[in-house]
Design an enzyme around this catalytic site. Structure first.
Site, PDB file in Angstrom:
ATOM      1  N   GLY A  18       2.375   0.811  -1.314  1.00 48.83           N
ATOM      2  CA  GLY A  18       2.338   2.026  -0.495  1.00 48.83           C
ATOM      3  C   GLY A  18       0.910   2.481  -0.261  1.00 48.83           C
ATOM      4  N   GLY A 131      10.801  -4.221  -0.889  1.00 47.43           N
ATOM      5  CA  GLY A 131      11.164  -4.169  -2.318  1.00 47.43           C
ATOM      6  C   GLY A 131      12.150  -5.266  -2.676  1.00 47.43           C
ATOM      7  N   ASP A 160       5.029 -14.676   2.703  1.00 48.86           N
ATOM      8  CA  ASP A 160       5.185 -16.110   2.412  1.00 48.86           C
ATOM      9  C   ASP A 160       4.616 -16.942   3.572  1.00 48.86           C
ATOM     10  OD1 ASP A 160       6.836 -15.578  -0.015  1.00 48.86           O
ATOM     11  OD2 ASP A 160       8.140 -14.709   1.490  1.00 48.86           O
ATOM     12  N   ARG A 163       0.889 -16.766   3.429  1.00 49.32           N
ATOM     13  CA  ARG A 163       0.410 -17.605   2.323  1.00 49.32           C
ATOM     14  C   ARG A 163       0.428 -19.079   2.733  1.00 49.32           C
ATOM     15  NH1 ARG A 163       4.106 -14.538  -2.269  1.00 49.32           N
ATOM     16  NH2 ARG A 163       2.505 -13.080  -3.023  1.00 49.32           N
ATOM     17  N   HIS A 188      13.324 -14.807   0.044  1.00 51.23           N
ATOM     18  CA  HIS A 188      11.985 -14.503  -0.481  1.00 51.23           C
ATOM     19  C   HIS A 188      12.045 -14.671  -2.001  1.00 51.23           C
ATOM     20  CE1 HIS A 188       8.216 -12.659  -1.443  1.00 51.23           C
ATOM     21  NE2 HIS A 188       8.829 -11.745  -2.170  1.00 51.23           N
TER      22      HIS A 188
HETATM   23  P1  NAX Z   1       4.888  -0.164  -7.608  1.00 51.23           P
HETATM   24  O1  NAX Z   1       5.688  -0.110  -8.869  1.00 51.23           O
HETATM   25  O2  NAX Z   1       3.422   0.034  -7.655  1.00 51.23           O
HETATM   26  O3  NAX Z   1       5.477   0.920  -6.591  1.00 51.23           O
HETATM   27  C1  NAX Z   1       6.835   1.088  -6.364  1.00 51.23           C
HETATM   28  C2  NAX Z   1       7.030   2.558  -6.074  1.00 51.23           C
HETATM   29  O4  NAX Z   1       8.381   2.735  -5.663  1.00 51.23           O
HETATM   30  C3  NAX Z   1       6.814   3.448  -7.299  1.00 51.23           C
HETATM   31  O5  NAX Z   1       5.867   4.470  -6.984  1.00 51.23           O
HETATM   32  C4  NAX Z   1       8.200   4.033  -7.574  1.00 51.23           C
HETATM   33  O6  NAX Z   1       8.146   5.360  -8.054  1.00 51.23           O
HETATM   34  C5  NAX Z   1       8.821   3.956  -6.172  1.00 51.23           C
HETATM   35  N1  NAX Z   1      10.284   3.978  -6.165  1.00 51.23           N
HETATM   36  C6  NAX Z   1      11.142   3.420  -7.039  1.00 51.23           C
HETATM   37  N2  NAX Z   1      12.404   3.706  -6.679  1.00 51.23           N
HETATM   38  C7  NAX Z   1      12.334   4.425  -5.536  1.00 51.23           C
HETATM   39  C8  NAX Z   1      13.318   5.030  -4.707  1.00 51.23           C
HETATM   40  N3  NAX Z   1      14.621   4.960  -4.996  1.00 51.23           N
HETATM   41  N4  NAX Z   1      12.898   5.714  -3.619  1.00 51.23           N
HETATM   42  C9  NAX Z   1      11.594   5.834  -3.343  1.00 51.23           C
HETATM   43  N5  NAX Z   1      10.610   5.310  -4.112  1.00 51.23           N
HETATM   44  C10 NAX Z   1      10.989   4.603  -5.202  1.00 51.23           C
HETATM   45  O7  NAX Z   1       5.271  -1.565  -6.925  1.00 51.23           O
HETATM   46  P2  NAX Z   1       4.540  -2.312  -5.718  1.00 51.23           P
HETATM   47  O8  NAX Z   1       3.505  -3.224  -6.258  1.00 51.23           O
HETATM   48  O9  NAX Z   1       4.147  -1.322  -4.689  1.00 51.23           O
HETATM   49  O10 NAX Z   1       5.741  -3.238  -5.195  1.00 51.23           O
HETATM   50  C11 NAX Z   1       6.862  -2.673  -4.553  1.00 51.23           C
HETATM   51  C12 NAX Z   1       7.948  -3.702  -4.325  1.00 51.23           C
HETATM   52  O11 NAX Z   1       7.474  -4.733  -3.465  1.00 51.23           O
HETATM   53  C13 NAX Z   1       8.454  -4.420  -5.563  1.00 51.23           C
HETATM   54  O12 NAX Z   1       9.874  -4.454  -5.524  1.00 51.23           O
HETATM   55  C14 NAX Z   1       7.893  -5.813  -5.432  1.00 51.23           C
HETATM   56  O13 NAX Z   1       8.679  -6.765  -6.104  1.00 51.23           O
HETATM   57  C15 NAX Z   1       7.948  -5.982  -3.943  1.00 51.23           C
HETATM   58  N6  NAX Z   1       7.146  -7.049  -3.358  1.00 51.23           N
HETATM   59  C16 NAX Z   1       7.673  -7.711  -2.300  1.00 51.23           C
HETATM   60  C17 NAX Z   1       6.970  -8.682  -1.631  1.00 51.23           C
HETATM   61  C18 NAX Z   1       7.552  -9.382  -0.442  1.00 51.23           C
HETATM   62  O14 NAX Z   1       6.892 -10.279   0.091  1.00 51.23           O
HETATM   63  N7  NAX Z   1       8.764  -9.067   0.024  1.00 51.23           N
HETATM   64  C19 NAX Z   1       5.629  -9.092  -2.093  1.00 51.23           C
HETATM   65  C20 NAX Z   1       4.935  -8.067  -2.922  1.00 51.23           C
HETATM   66  C21 NAX Z   1       5.829  -7.351  -3.892  1.00 51.23           C
HETATM   67  O15 NAX Z   1       6.021  -8.163  -5.016  1.00 51.23           O
END
Ligand code: NAX
Length: 336
Positions: A18, A131, A160, A163, A188
């Protein structure tokens, strides 16, 4: 500058991705340099302060295109009027967590968010799920938004794709900008299939270039199977190992690419996105799977009629089998 600001809702806006996304979106990189925007940041209560802090910094950046920033901990308020919804916040897997628990926890997030989008988002809403598990989270959100056309729900596989471009360019002696028509198929996850069979570099066939550089088609195939495909599929783990933390800047960049191309169109070949299958390439209808896609008039269109050899068919089937398993697991949990 167009008159009406576009509303972008970002969930998990207080988290790492974010934070990397917000400033680039506010600078105009997602919608373009002439489109004013308002940001709705959605967090859970524990994340609200971080999102509020980011909102203060956005104010301090004095972005001319940014008209408003609002922080919410309520999904209905956050998705109200959303034209673009970027679903980043998810429940990560904690130590010892079973897959069913992970899917259930994320179903508890993406089901209600899908319902909120259905109820209050703008008619033209476009959704990208970042997510994880992104494909199945998108499936759950779409299932909870019966009034929103299916093709508005997507999941991110552009990271992906990017990459794969980054690995392929030096291997064929080209720059990433010269590469066209590479595809990420499937989920993914580590089962994804990065496919170069139809790719070109500066107009030349990538498989032919690899064979010429590596000493024949067998050597090229070995490089693809033993190095390229696993390196792309496991790149997330490599980043964690080297950086000590998961991909953030590249994930934000890919998210911007995805939405930008969705709105503005792809030109000069296709890209990859996880979209709701229409049954193309034997992927069961309704699954959210990555395909070769072009964006035409604001909609993703699966590139039709590509030839697949037995190897590609097998790799796609393996990844799609994983998506089917995930779908059946969330069905069994009553989430679909
Ligand atoms: P962070 O843990 O830094 O941030 C996630 C944020 O989401 C936290 O601030 C948390 O409070 C918030 N959150 C949790 N539940 C929520 C809800 N119900 N409503 C609103 N906010 C909520 O993680 P970050 O590094 O930003 O990664 C976020 C997500 O991206 C993870 O699930 C991660 O696995 C996924 N990714 C997906 C990728 C893709 O290519 N599709 C690659 C990057 C990343 O791994």
């Amino acid at each position: 500058m167009s008159a009406k600001p576009v509303t972008i809702t970002i969930t998990g806006a207080g988290g790492q991705i974010g934070y990397a996304l917000l400033f680039r979106i506010a600078a105009g990189e997602m919608l373009g340099p002439d489109t004013p925007l308002r940001l709705h940041l959605l967090e859970i209560p524990q994340g609200v302060r971080a999102a509020e802090g980011a909102a203060l910094e956005l104010q301090d950046s004095a972005f001319p295109l940014l008209t408003h920033v609002d922080v919410f901990d309520d999904a209905r308020a956050a998705f109200s009027g959303a034209n673009v919804a970027v679903l980043v916040g998810a429940r990560p897997r904690s130590a010892g967590m079973e897959r069913a628990d992970l899917l259930a926890a994320n179903g508890g997030i993406f089901g209600p968010q899908g319902a909120a989008i259905n109820a209050v988002a703008a008619d033209d809403v476009r959704v990208v799920v970042v997510g994880n598990p992104a494909n199945t989270n998108a499936l759950i959100a779409a299932a909870n938004a019966p009034d929103v056309p299916r093709d508005r729900f997507t999941a991110l596989t552009r990271l992906d794709h990017n990459r794969a471009l980054g690995q392929l360019a030096p291997a064929v002696g080209a720059s990433v900008g010269d590469l066209r028509n590479l595809t990420i198929w499937g989920n993914h996850s580590v089962t994804q299939f990065p496919d170069v069979a139809h790719a070109t570099a500066g107009g030349s066939s990538v498989p032919a270039l690899l064979a010429a550089r590596l000493g024949g088609t067998d050597a090229a195939r070995a490089w693809l199977v033993e190095q390229f495909i696993p390196r792309v599929a496991k790149r997330g783990a490599e980043i964690i190992e080297v950086r000590g933390s998961s991909s953030v800047g590249s994930a934000a960049s890919a998210t911007i690419d995805h939405v930008h191309d969705w709105l503005h169109g792809t030109s000069g070949g296709w890209t990859s996105a996880a979209v709701v299958s229409d049954g193309s390439y034997g992927v069961p209808e309704g699954l959210v799977s990555s395909f070769p896609v072009e964006s035409v008039d604001g909609a993703w269109r699966i590139v039709p009629d590509l030839s697949l050899d037995a190897f590609a068919r097998h790799r796609i089937d393996v990844s799609v089998a994983e998506l089917i398993e995930e779908r059946d697991a969330v069905r069994a949990l009553g989430l679909l």
